[in-house]
Design an enzyme around this catalytic site. Structure first.
Site, PDB file in Angstrom:
ATOM      1  N   LYS A  66       0.895  -1.213  -0.001  1.00  0.00           N
ATOM      2  CA  LYS A  66      -0.064  -0.072   0.045  1.00  0.00           C
ATOM      3  C   LYS A  66       0.842   1.350  -0.181  1.00  0.00           C
ATOM      4  O   LYS A  66       0.341   2.310  -0.469  1.00  0.00           O
ATOM      5  CB  LYS A  66      -0.988  -0.053   1.112  1.00  0.00           C
ATOM      6  CG  LYS A  66      -1.976  -0.890   1.231  1.00  0.00           C
ATOM      7  CD  LYS A  66      -3.104  -0.723   2.101  1.00  0.00           C
ATOM      8  CE  LYS A  66      -4.302  -2.021   2.006  1.00  0.00           C
ATOM      9  NZ  LYS A  66      -5.238  -1.733   3.193  1.00  0.00           N
ATOM     10  N   ASP A 102      -9.810   2.917   2.188  1.00  0.00           N
ATOM     11  CA  ASP A 102      -9.940   2.470   3.437  1.00  0.00           C
ATOM     12  C   ASP A 102     -10.709   3.314   4.506  1.00  0.00           C
ATOM     13  O   ASP A 102     -11.492   2.811   5.195  1.00  0.00           O
ATOM     14  CB  ASP A 102      -8.786   2.146   3.801  1.00  0.00           C
ATOM     15  CG  ASP A 102      -8.146   0.743   3.275  1.00  0.00           C
ATOM     16  OD1 ASP A 102      -9.025   0.043   2.640  1.00  0.00           O
ATOM     17  OD2 ASP A 102      -6.858   0.841   3.143  1.00  0.00           O
TER      18      ASP A 102
END
Ligand code: ATR
Length: 278
Positions: A66, A102
């Site tokens: 990420k 997220d």
């Protein structure tokens, strides 16, 4: 032409994202498919080139890439830049743009279960990537106090130091200190992998001092009810697992790719069944 989407990560075999996105593509009659790509840390650069050659239209990024993906992108959206992590990449006119869904995925799910979360005294357990996205997102929502409780103090310090949003105040506690003062919190957000399958008997902290009026959110969705949530229920607290966050982050990713915000009501029981069935 059939478009290709996917997810890169290591491990990636357990990911629910192929099921979720292929369901959405079918539901909205989009000629596309979504595949898992097992990409080890050391292979990232090579695999990125392969994905470019395949003309991939978009992809999700999971552990451990990420942060590492960022230098390979042509542009990164402001919120993802602040968080320092990208979980969704969109190809636009040959350029790769990174987003983070997220934090917003967590926020939308929290609004459903704790609509008045801004008034709550919040503690986040853990200080990894998920905690970071959640902390930054809540700080932006004008929450006044978010404490962090983590095994390694420096990781929590880094999140607070890097967050330049809102006027949030924070204290850092060690796991044991947090256990002792747990009764002062209204909202406990569990972000560590402790209690995740197969280690279903583990607890990140004891809930012996949990207030019965508190709400406990565990971002783990496998198992659907961690031991942590079971204990919270026994104390009379409200609970939520990570499934809604998973679905919302996927829905926002899908929206980046297609402009459609998908309805996932009928998908939720399918995923629950899949998780229970192993
Ligand atoms: P992610 O980045 O996906 O959110 P992670 O990096 O695996 O997840 O871990 C998130 C957090 O869980 C970390 O803050 C980690 O604590 P440290 O900062 O001390 O490393 C915490 N964590 C992981 N395993 C743990 C354990 N067994 N007990 C307590 N905390 C743990």
């Amino acid at each position: 032409m059939r478009k290709l989407y996917g997810i890169i990560g290591d491990p990636v075999g357990h990911s629910m994202s192929p099921l979720i996105h292929n369901y959405f593509f079918q539901k909205y009659e989009i000629n596309a498919e979504y595949r898992p790509f097992h990409v080890r840390k050391e292979d990232l650069q090579r695999k990125i080139n392969e994905l470019k050659e395949m003309n991939i239209a978009g992809f999700n990024v999971t552990i451990p890439h990420k942060e590492a993906i960022i230098p390979y992108l042509d542009d990164v959206d402001e919120q993802a830049k602040r968080i320092g992590a990208v979980n969704t990449v969109v190809q636009q006119n040959g350029k790769w743009i990174g987003y983070n869904t997220d934090g917003i995925g967590f926020l939308e799910s929290l609004k459903k279960s704790v609509p008045n979360f801004q008034d709550k005294k919040i503690v986040i357990i853990g200080a990894g990537g998920a905690a970071r996205a959640i902390y930054f997102t809540l700080a932006q929502e004008k929450v006044s106090r978010i404490d962090l409780c983590n095994r390694t103090r420096e990781n929590a310090e880094k999140i607070i130091a890097d967050c330049r949003m809102g006027n949030v105040e924070s204290e850092i506690y060690h796991l044991q200190q947090c256990e002792e003062h747990l009764d002062q919190y209204d909202l406990i957000i569990q972000t560590t992998p402790v209690g995740m399958k197969p280690n279903v008997d583990q607890l990140p902290i004891s809930l012996k001092n949990l207030s019965q009026h508190a709400f406990v959110y565990d971002i783990i969705y496998n198992p659907l009810e961690t031991k942590f949530l079971q204990m919270a229920k026994l104390k009379g607290a409200g609970t939520e697992n990570g499934l809604l966050m998973l679905l919302y982050q996927a829905a926002f990713a899908f929206q980046h790719w297609t402009t459609i915000f998908p309805d996932f009501k009928s998908l939720k029981p399918i995923i629950e069944k899949k998780i229970i069935g192993g």
